[in-house]
Write a protein that holds these residues in place. Structure first.
Motif, short mmCIF file in Angstrom:
data_model
loop_
_atom_site.label_atom_id
_atom_site.label_comp_id
_atom_site.label_asym_id
_atom_site.label_seq_id
_atom_site.Cartn_x
_atom_site.Cartn_y
_atom_site.Cartn_z
N HIS A 33 -36.43 -111.38 8.31
CA HIS A 33 -36.23 -111.47 9.69
C HIS A 33 -36.21 -109.95 10.24
CE1 HIS A 33 -34.23 -112.51 13.29
NE2 HIS A 33 -34.24 -113.59 13.23
N ARG A 69 -34.27 -112.12 22.07
CA ARG A 69 -34.38 -113.48 21.00
C ARG A 69 -35.50 -114.23 21.51
NH1 ARG A 69 -29.03 -115.88 18.72
NH2 ARG A 69 -30.34 -116.23 16.74
N ARG A 102 -34.26 -120.63 22.07
CA ARG A 102 -33.76 -121.64 21.02
C ARG A 102 -34.56 -122.98 21.46
NH1 ARG A 102 -28.95 -119.15 18.99
NH2 ARG A 102 -28.40 -121.13 17.76
N PRO A 139 -23.79 -122.92 16.43
CA PRO A 139 -22.80 -122.04 16.01
C PRO A 139 -21.56 -122.15 16.79
CG PRO A 139 -24.49 -121.17 17.63
CD PRO A 139 -24.84 -122.58 17.49
N TYR A 196 -21.73 -124.08 23.84
CA TYR A 196 -22.75 -124.89 23.21
C TYR A 196 -22.31 -126.46 22.82
CZ TYR A 196 -25.90 -120.92 22.15
OH TYR A 196 -26.66 -119.95 22.37
N PHE A 218 -24.02 -120.14 10.13
CA PHE A 218 -25.54 -120.46 9.94
C PHE A 218 -25.87 -120.29 8.43
CE2 PHE A 218 -29.76 -118.57 9.48
CZ PHE A 218 -30.43 -119.55 10.15
N GLN A 274 -30.27 -129.02 14.32
CA GLN A 274 -29.99 -127.68 14.60
C GLN A 274 -30.63 -127.09 15.73
OE1 GLN A 274 -30.97 -124.24 13.70
NE2 GLN A 274 -32.86 -125.11 13.75
N GLU A 275 -30.36 -126.00 16.10
CA GLU A 275 -31.20 -125.54 17.25
C GLU A 275 -31.14 -123.89 16.89
OE1 GLU A 275 -27.79 -124.01 18.77
OE2 GLU A 275 -29.11 -124.12 20.17
N ASN A 276 -32.46 -123.28 17.03
CA ASN A 276 -32.39 -121.79 17.03
C ASN A 276 -33.79 -121.64 17.27
OD1 ASN A 276 -30.48 -119.91 15.88
ND2 ASN A 276 -30.03 -121.42 14.37
N LEU A 314 -35.48 -117.68 13.08
CA LEU A 314 -34.49 -118.39 12.17
C LEU A 314 -34.89 -119.65 11.48
CD1 LEU A 314 -30.97 -117.32 13.79
CD2 LEU A 314 -31.96 -116.49 11.76
#
Ligand code: 2Q2
Length: 323
Positions: free
Chosen positions: A38, A146, A149, A171, A176, A192, A207-209, A213
Motif C-alpha cells: 500500500h 484517499r 470508499r 471501522p 459510520y 481492519f 465491508q466498505e473501503n 485496501l
C-alpha cells in the motif's frame, strides 16, 4: 594517556552525529493498518529514510504495517502512553472527543479530488488539525487523500433497500454506524486486520473501503461485487504524539516537519498512479463493479448525518460545502 583523552573527546563529539551502526538518540515507532504494497507503507518508509538522512541518524523511525503495532484504536492510546509515536488515522478520531475530526470522512461531504484538496489543505483543514492537536494531543504532521470508499459484498446491491439484514463491517467510527444503520444494514465495528478472516468465515457479509485496501488486503478473494457507492471521499492524517514531538530539540522538530512534507507529496504521487492500477487489478481478478442508485444512498446518508451531527459539526460541514 593523552591519546586516550583525545579518543574520549572524539567519542563525545561523535555522539552528536552517530555513524552507521551507532545508536540513534530517538527511536520513533510508526504504525498503520495497510500492508507492505500500500502507498501508506511506501510513504512511511520514505518518511523514515528522510528523517534518518536529515537528522544524520539521530532519529530512527521504525515502521510497522498491518496493525503490527496494534489495532488502530489501541495505537491511538499508544500515542498517549508512549508505546507508539506516529500513526495513520482519520475518522476513528471521532471517538476521541474530537467531533470536528469526522469531517475528514463525512459521507457525501466532499465533491471531488479538487474540493478535497482545497478543504484538507486549506484553512478548514487547519482548523481540524488544530482541534486534533489541542483536544487530544495528537499532532497532525501530514494528510493523505484517499480513494472513495465503496461497498463490497457477495451479492450485487443497487439500492439501500437491498441492504436489509446485511452484516456490514465498519471501522470504529460512530458516524459510520449511524449512517449504515439508517441505510438499512447492520453495521458492526471491527479492526481492519480482522476483516479478511471475518469475511472468509462469513461472520460479516460485507465491508466498505477504497480500492487500495480492497486490493492490498486481498478482500477481492472473499468478495465478488464492488458497489460503486463512493459514499465517502476522505483524507487520512499522519499524527504524532505531541508529547514526543515536544521532547525533540527544535532542529529535530524541523526534521520531522520537513520529512512529513516530503512524505505527503510522495504519497500523493503514488496515490494518483495506484488508484487507477488498483481498479484494473480488481477487474482482472474478476471483481464485478456495480452501479448504484447513488441519489438514494446520498439522501438516506445525508439524513443520518444531519441527525448525528451537533450544531458545530453542521456549521463546519456547511463551510466545507461552500468551498
Ligand atoms: O476500514 C478501515 O479500517 C480504514 O479504511 C478506516 O477508514 C481507517 O482506518 C479509519 O478508521 C481511520 O481512522
Amino acid at each position: 594517556c593523552f591519546q586516550v583523552f583525545l579518543l574520549a573527546v572524539a567519542l563525545q563529539l561523535g555522539a552528536c552525529q552517530p555513524k552507521q551502526g551507532e545508536k540513534p538518540e530517538f527511536v520513533l515507532r510508526f504504525g498503520h493498518l495497510a500492508n507492505r504494497d500500500h502507498g501508506w507503507h511506501q510513504a512511511s518508509l520514505k518518511f523514515a529514510e528522510e528523517v534518518k538522512k536529515r537528522s544524520n541518524g539521530r532519529i530512527e523511525v521504525k515502521v510497522y504495517p498491518n496493525e503490527q503495532l496494534g489495532k488502530e484504536m489501541d495505537v491511538l492510546t499508544g500515542l498517549l502512553v508512549g508505546s507508539a509515536d506516529i500513526m495513520i488515522t482519520g475518522e476513528s478520531l471521532q471517538s476521541w472527543s474530537l467531533p470536528k475530526s469526522i469531517l475528514c470522512a463525512t459521507p457525501f461531504a466532499i465533491r471531488d479530488s479538487d474540493h478535497l484538496k482545497k478543504v484538507a489543505g486549506g484553512p478548514l483543514g487547519e482548523e481540524i488539525e488544530q482541534h486534533i492537536l489541542d483536544v487530544a494531543g495528537f499532532r497532525p504532521i501530514a494528510w493523505f487523500e484517499r480513494g472513495a470508499r465503496n461497498l463490497t459484498a457477495n451479492r450485487p446491491i443497487r439500492h439501500p433497500d437491498e441492504l436489509q439484514g446485511m452484516i456490514l463491517r465498519v471501522p470504529a467510527v460512530s458516524l459510520y454506524v449511524d449512517t449504515w444503520s439508517a441505510l438499512g444494514a447492520k453495521p458492526t465495528p471491527m479492526a481492519f486486520s480482522e476483516v479478511f478472516t471475518a469475511l472468509q468465515q462469513s461472520t460479516i457479509h460485507g465491508q466498505e473501503n477504497p480500492f487500495a485496501l480492497i486490493k492490498d488486503a486481498g478482500l477481492y478473494e472473499v468478495q465478488k461485487y464492488c458497489m460503486l457507492t463512493e459514499h465517502v471521499k476522505s483524507w487520512a492524517y499522519v499524527v504524532m504524539s505531541n508529547k514526543k514531538y515536544e521532547m525533540l530539540p527544535a532542529d529535530l522538530q524541523q526534521v520531522i516537519d520537513e520529512a512529513a512534507a516530503v512524505m505527503q507529496e510522495y504519497e500523493h504521487e503514488l496515490f494518483l498512479v495506484q488508484e487507477k492500477e488498483d481498479y484494473q487489478f480488481l477487474l482482472d481478478k474478476g471483481m464485478e463493479f456495480i452501479e448504484v442508485d447513488k441519489q438514494a444512498f446520498r439522501e438516506a446518508a445525508n439524513r443520518a448525518v444531519m441527525e448525528a451531527f451537533d450544531a458545530d459539526q453542521i456549521d463546519l460541514l456547511n463551510r466545507i460545502q461552500q468551498v
